[in-house]
Design a protein around this motif. Sequence first.
Motif, PDB file in Angstrom:
ATOM      1  N   ARG A  12      33.968  23.365  57.997  1.00 43.00           N
ATOM      2  CA  ARG A  12      32.893  23.703  57.064  1.00 43.00           C
ATOM      3  C   ARG A  12      32.600  22.461  56.222  1.00 43.00           C
ATOM      4  O   ARG A  12      33.516  21.764  55.799  1.00 43.00           O
ATOM      5  CB  ARG A  12      33.303  24.865  56.173  1.00 43.00           C
ATOM      6  CG  ARG A  12      33.377  26.168  56.932  1.00 43.00           C
ATOM      7  CD  ARG A  12      33.748  27.336  56.016  1.00 43.00           C
ATOM      8  NE  ARG A  12      33.792  28.574  56.757  1.00 43.00           N
ATOM      9  CZ  ARG A  12      34.817  28.972  57.504  1.00 43.00           C
ATOM     10  NH1 ARG A  12      35.882  28.213  57.612  1.00 43.00           N
ATOM     11  NH2 ARG A  12      34.768  30.126  58.148  1.00 43.00           N
ATOM     12  N   ILE A  13      31.321  22.232  55.974  1.00 46.71           N
ATOM     13  CA  ILE A  13      30.902  21.057  55.226  1.00 46.71           C
ATOM     14  C   ILE A  13      30.255  21.518  53.928  1.00 46.71           C
ATOM     15  O   ILE A  13      29.368  22.366  53.944  1.00 46.71           O
ATOM     16  CB  ILE A  13      29.900  20.220  56.038  1.00 46.71           C
ATOM     17  CG1 ILE A  13      30.525  19.789  57.367  1.00 46.71           C
ATOM     18  CG2 ILE A  13      29.428  19.019  55.237  1.00 46.71           C
ATOM     19  CD1 ILE A  13      29.538  19.191  58.343  1.00 46.71           C
ATOM     20  N   ALA A  14      30.733  20.960  52.811  1.00 43.72           N
ATOM     21  CA  ALA A  14      30.158  21.280  51.499  1.00 43.72           C
ATOM     22  C   ALA A  14      29.707  19.987  50.839  1.00 43.72           C
ATOM     23  O   ALA A  14      30.480  19.036  50.720  1.00 43.72           O
ATOM     24  CB  ALA A  14      31.187  21.988  50.621  1.00 43.72           C
ATOM     25  N   LYS A  15      28.443  19.944  50.421  1.00 46.70           N
ATOM     26  CA  LYS A  15      27.923  18.794  49.689  1.00 46.70           C
ATOM     27  C   LYS A  15      28.208  19.009  48.208  1.00 46.70           C
ATOM     28  O   LYS A  15      27.810  20.009  47.637  1.00 46.70           O
ATOM     29  CB  LYS A  15      26.433  18.649  49.944  1.00 46.70           C
ATOM     30  CG  LYS A  15      26.100  18.352  51.384  1.00 46.70           C
ATOM     31  CD  LYS A  15      24.603  18.233  51.554  1.00 46.70           C
ATOM     32  CE  LYS A  15      24.257  18.076  53.009  1.00 46.70           C
ATOM     33  NZ  LYS A  15      22.808  17.959  53.197  1.00 46.70           N
ATOM     34  N   LEU A  16      28.911  18.061  47.618  1.00 45.25           N
ATOM     35  CA  LEU A  16      29.317  18.197  46.223  1.00 45.25           C
ATOM     36  C   LEU A  16      28.397  17.448  45.274  1.00 45.25           C
ATOM     37  O   LEU A  16      28.581  17.508  44.066  1.00 45.25           O
ATOM     38  CB  LEU A  16      30.764  17.723  46.052  1.00 45.25           C
ATOM     39  CG  LEU A  16      31.789  18.418  46.949  1.00 45.25           C
ATOM     40  CD1 LEU A  16      33.175  17.842  46.698  1.00 45.25           C
ATOM     41  CD2 LEU A  16      31.782  19.914  46.729  1.00 45.25           C
ATOM     42  N   GLY A  17      27.428  16.704  45.811  1.00 49.91           N
ATOM     43  CA  GLY A  17      26.492  15.951  44.982  1.00 49.91           C
ATOM     44  C   GLY A  17      26.817  14.478  44.953  1.00 49.91           C
ATOM     45  O   GLY A  17      27.973  14.075  45.105  1.00 49.91           O
ATOM     46  N   GLY A  18      25.798  13.660  44.780  1.00 51.23           N
ATOM     47  CA  GLY A  18      25.987  12.218  44.696  1.00 51.23           C
ATOM     48  C   GLY A  18      26.496  11.598  45.984  1.00 51.23           C
ATOM     49  O   GLY A  18      27.104  10.534  45.952  1.00 51.23           O
TER      50      GLY A  18
END
Length: 95
Positions: A12-18
């Motif tokens: 699973r891929i989660a974009k955390l920002g920046g």
Amino acid sequence: MQAEVSRLLVVRIAKLGGGVVRFTVTGTTHRPLKVYVLDSSGYELSGIRPKKVDGRGQATFNLASVRGLRLTSYVDAGDVLSDLFWYQSRVPFKA
């Protein structure tokens, strides 16, 4: 007599920002697992080293230098046990 065992690894891929992206690998408690970030052709990105997953099955990458590119990932279960684990697909994503 040998038992044939295989395990599907789910990523699973989660974009955390920046440009920070967290990969979570489930399907095994085997360690070490390494996560590689690849370009859309399947080659390793220059300057982005593979990371071992932690105890929670997570590896976090700062991909700010490659934002906007189409990327994929690969999970390496090691030489000894690589025949036991398989990774179903390389889902493309953008950092």
